[in-house]
Motif scaffolding. Structure first.
Motif, PDB file in Angstrom:
ATOM      1  N   ALA A  49       0.960  -1.040   0.079  1.00 16.77           N
ATOM      2  CA  ALA A  49       0.012   0.008  -0.093  1.00 16.77           C
ATOM      3  C   ALA A  49       0.881   1.321  -0.004  1.00 16.77           C
ATOM      4  CB  ALA A  49      -0.971   0.106   1.182  1.00 16.77           C
ATOM      5  N   ALA A  50       2.020   1.066   0.650  1.00 18.71           N
ATOM      6  CA  ALA A  50       2.811   2.357   0.900  1.00 18.71           C
ATOM      7  C   ALA A  50       3.499   2.631  -0.664  1.00 18.71           C
ATOM      8  CB  ALA A  50       3.992   2.232   1.850  1.00 18.71           C
ATOM      9  N   THR A  51       3.864   1.590  -1.287  1.00 20.17           N
ATOM     10  CA  THR A  51       4.603   1.762  -2.541  1.00 20.17           C
ATOM     11  C   THR A  51       3.560   2.229  -3.773  1.00 20.17           C
ATOM     12  OG1 THR A  51       4.389  -0.393  -2.972  1.00 20.17           O
ATOM     13  CG2 THR A  51       6.178   0.411  -1.929  1.00 20.17           C
ATOM     14  N   SER A  52       2.168   1.931  -3.516  1.00 19.95           N
ATOM     15  CA  SER A  52       1.356   1.842  -4.632  1.00 19.95           C
ATOM     16  C   SER A  52       0.581   3.335  -4.572  1.00 19.95           C
ATOM     17  CB  SER A  52       0.535   0.623  -4.934  1.00 19.95           C
ATOM     18  OG  SER A  52      -0.406   0.427  -3.839  1.00 19.95           O
ATOM     19  N   ALA A  55       0.143   5.409 -14.418  1.00 22.64           N
ATOM     20  CA  ALA A  55      -0.754   6.275 -13.816  1.00 22.64           C
ATOM     21  C   ALA A  55      -2.142   5.708 -13.564  1.00 22.64           C
ATOM     22  CB  ALA A  55      -0.557   7.523 -14.503  1.00 22.64           C
ATOM     23  N   SER A  56      -2.506   5.430 -12.270  1.00 20.25           N
ATOM     24  CA  SER A  56      -3.910   5.054 -12.070  1.00 20.25           C
ATOM     25  C   SER A  56      -4.750   6.202 -11.754  1.00 20.25           C
ATOM     26  CB  SER A  56      -3.817   3.885 -10.993  1.00 20.25           C
ATOM     27  OG  SER A  56      -3.389   3.018 -11.280  1.00 20.25           O
ATOM     28  N   PHE A  57      -5.908   6.037 -12.472  1.00 19.46           N
ATOM     29  CA  PHE A  57      -6.793   7.177 -11.991  1.00 19.46           C
ATOM     30  C   PHE A  57      -8.136   6.669 -11.496  1.00 19.46           C
ATOM     31  CE2 PHE A  57      -4.060   8.910 -15.443  1.00 19.46           C
ATOM     32  CZ  PHE A  57      -3.870  10.217 -15.248  1.00 19.46           C
ATOM     33  N   ALA A  58      -8.846   7.378 -10.775  1.00 14.65           N
ATOM     34  CA  ALA A  58     -10.010   7.009 -10.007  1.00 14.65           C
ATOM     35  C   ALA A  58     -11.117   7.952 -10.662  1.00 14.65           C
ATOM     36  CB  ALA A  58      -9.892   7.061  -8.534  1.00 14.65           C
ATOM     37  N   VAL A  59     -12.162   7.195 -11.247  1.00 15.09           N
ATOM     38  CA  VAL A  59     -13.051   8.166 -11.636  1.00 15.09           C
ATOM     39  C   VAL A  59     -13.806   8.723 -10.766  1.00 15.09           C
ATOM     40  CG1 VAL A  59     -15.469   7.764 -13.064  1.00 15.09           C
ATOM     41  CG2 VAL A  59     -13.557   6.298 -13.731  1.00 15.09           C
ATOM     42  N   ASP A  60     -14.374  10.017 -10.942  1.00 14.94           N
ATOM     43  CA  ASP A  60     -14.978  10.854  -9.952  1.00 14.94           C
ATOM     44  C   ASP A  60     -16.549  10.995 -10.511  1.00 14.94           C
ATOM     45  OD1 ASP A  60     -12.987  11.585  -8.375  1.00 14.94           O
ATOM     46  OD2 ASP A  60     -12.089  13.060 -10.109  1.00 14.94           O
ATOM     47  N   THR A  61     -16.705  11.338 -11.577  1.00 11.61           N
ATOM     48  CA  THR A  61     -18.029  11.471 -12.411  1.00 11.61           C
ATOM     49  C   THR A  61     -18.167  11.081 -13.536  1.00 11.61           C
ATOM     50  OG1 THR A  61     -18.049  13.688 -12.889  1.00 11.61           O
ATOM     51  CG2 THR A  61     -18.826  13.216 -10.696  1.00 11.61           C
ATOM     52  N   LYS A 115       2.511   3.730 -10.223  1.00 12.11           N
ATOM     53  CA  LYS A 115       3.416   2.365  -9.862  1.00 12.11           C
ATOM     54  C   LYS A 115       4.379   1.870 -11.135  1.00 12.11           C
ATOM     55  CE  LYS A 115      -0.563  -0.827 -11.543  1.00 12.11           C
ATOM     56  NZ  LYS A 115      -1.314  -1.717 -11.165  1.00 12.11           N
ATOM     57  N   LYS A 116       5.207   1.303 -10.748  1.00  8.50           N
ATOM     58  CA  LYS A 116       6.119   0.797 -11.905  1.00  8.50           C
ATOM     59  C   LYS A 116       5.296  -0.173 -12.963  1.00  8.50           C
ATOM     60  CE  LYS A 116       9.914   3.235 -11.460  1.00  8.50           C
ATOM     61  NZ  LYS A 116      10.372   4.179 -12.462  1.00  8.50           N
ATOM     62  N   GLY A 117       5.507   0.029 -14.362  1.00  4.35           N
ATOM     63  CA  GLY A 117       4.766  -1.084 -15.320  1.00  4.35           C
ATOM     64  C   GLY A 117       5.333  -2.354 -15.113  1.00  4.35           C
TER      65      GLY A 117
END
Length: 235
Positions: A68-71, A174-180, A233-235
Motif C-alpha cells: 500500500a505504501a508503494t502503490s 498512472a492509475s486514475f480514479a473515476v469521479d463522475t 506504480k512501475k509498469g
C-alpha cells in the motif's frame, strides 16, 4: 464517435464553436485555453451497446502495508508525474485495453481524430498535458465506427471509483480514479468545465453519446469521464 467522412460538412452552432472527433475534433485554441470545444460526429449506425456484466463476486484481497505504501500516493499531497507520453489504456470495468495514438491540431485548426479503421485505439492531445502531469489530460476514442462498435462503446457505464490505468513511456503506470461520468449536449458543451486547467493531475475521457440522429448522422451528446490521479506504480 465514428469514422471521418470527407463528403460530410460538420455542423456548427451560431452561439459557440462546434467540435468533432469523428471527422475531426473542432478544437480552436481560444483565449486562455479554456474555450476548446471537443464534440464528436458519427457517420455509422448507432451501436447496440449494453451495460457490461458485473464482475464475478470475489473476496477482497488484503494488501500488505508495504504494498500500500508503494502503490498509493501520500494523502497529504496530490500526486503528479513529469511529462511522459502514454502508450496503453486499460479500464478493467469495461474491458478496455487499447494502445494510444497522438492527436494534433491539423491545418484546419481542428484536432485530428484517431484513425477510423481501428476500433481499438484511443488518442491523446499530444500538445496538451500527458496523463499524470498536473492539469487535465484529454483522451478521446470512438464509440463506434463504420465497421462496428469501438473502444469507448461502454464508457458511459463507468461508475465513480472505477480505475483507469495508463501505462507511460517512462515505465510508470498512472492509475486514475473515476469521479463522475456526465453527458452533455453538443449544442451546449461546457468547455470550461471539461478543459479548464487544474492544480492537480486529472483525466478526461471523451466519446459520443445520447440519441443518434440518422438524418445528420450524428450523436446528439458527448459522454465525459472526469477522473483524478490516484496512485502511481512501475509498469
Amino acid at each position: 464517435m465514428a469514422a471521418p467522412q470527407t463528403t460530410e460538412t460538420p455542423s456548427q452552432g451560431a452561439a459557440a464553436p462546434a467540435g468533432s472527433l469523428g471527422r475531426a475534433l473542432f478544437w480552436p485554441l481560444a483565449a486562455a485555453g479554456l474555450g476548446m470545444t471537443l464534440i464528436y460526429h458519427s457517420i455509422g449506425s448507432p451501436a447496440d451497446d449494453k451495460p457490461p456484466a458485473p464482475p464475478a463476486a470475489a473476496a477482497p484481497a488484503a494488501a500488505s502495508p508495504s504494498a500500500a505504501a508503494t502503490s498509493k500516493a501520500t494523502p497529504s499531497a496530490s500526486p503528479s508525474l513529469p511529462r511522459s507520453v502514454p502508450t496503453r489504456l486499460r479500464i478493467p470495468a469495461i474491458a478496455v485495453d487499447a494502445p494510444f495514438t497522438p492527436l494534433s491540431i491539423g491545418a484546419s485548426g481542428r484536432l485530428d481524430a484517431p484513425p477510423p479503421n481501428d476500433k481499438n485505439l484511443v488518442g491523446w492531445f499530444k500538445d496538451g498535458v500527458t496523463p499524470g502531469e498536473r492539469g487535465a489530460s484529454i483522451v478521446a476514442g470512438h464509440v463506434d465506427t463504420t465497421t462496428g462498435p469501438a473502444v469507448f462503446l461502454q464508457l458511459r457505464f463507468l461508475k465513480p471509483g472505477a480505475t483507469v490505468d495508463i501505462t507511460r513511456a517512462d515505465g510508470t503506470v498512472a492509475s486514475f480514479a473515476v469521479d463522475t461520468v456526465e453527458t452533455f449536449s453538443k449544442a451546449d458543451f461546457p468547455d470550461k468545465k471539461v478543459y479548464a486547467d487544474t492544480p492537480d493531475a486529472q483525466l478526461r475521457l471523451i466519446t459520443c453519446g445520447g440519441n443518434y440522429d440518422r438524418k445528420v448522422k450524428d450523436y446528439e451528446d458527448n459522454v465525459v469521464v472526469f477522473a483524478h490521479l490516484d496512485s502511481v506504480k512501475k509498469g
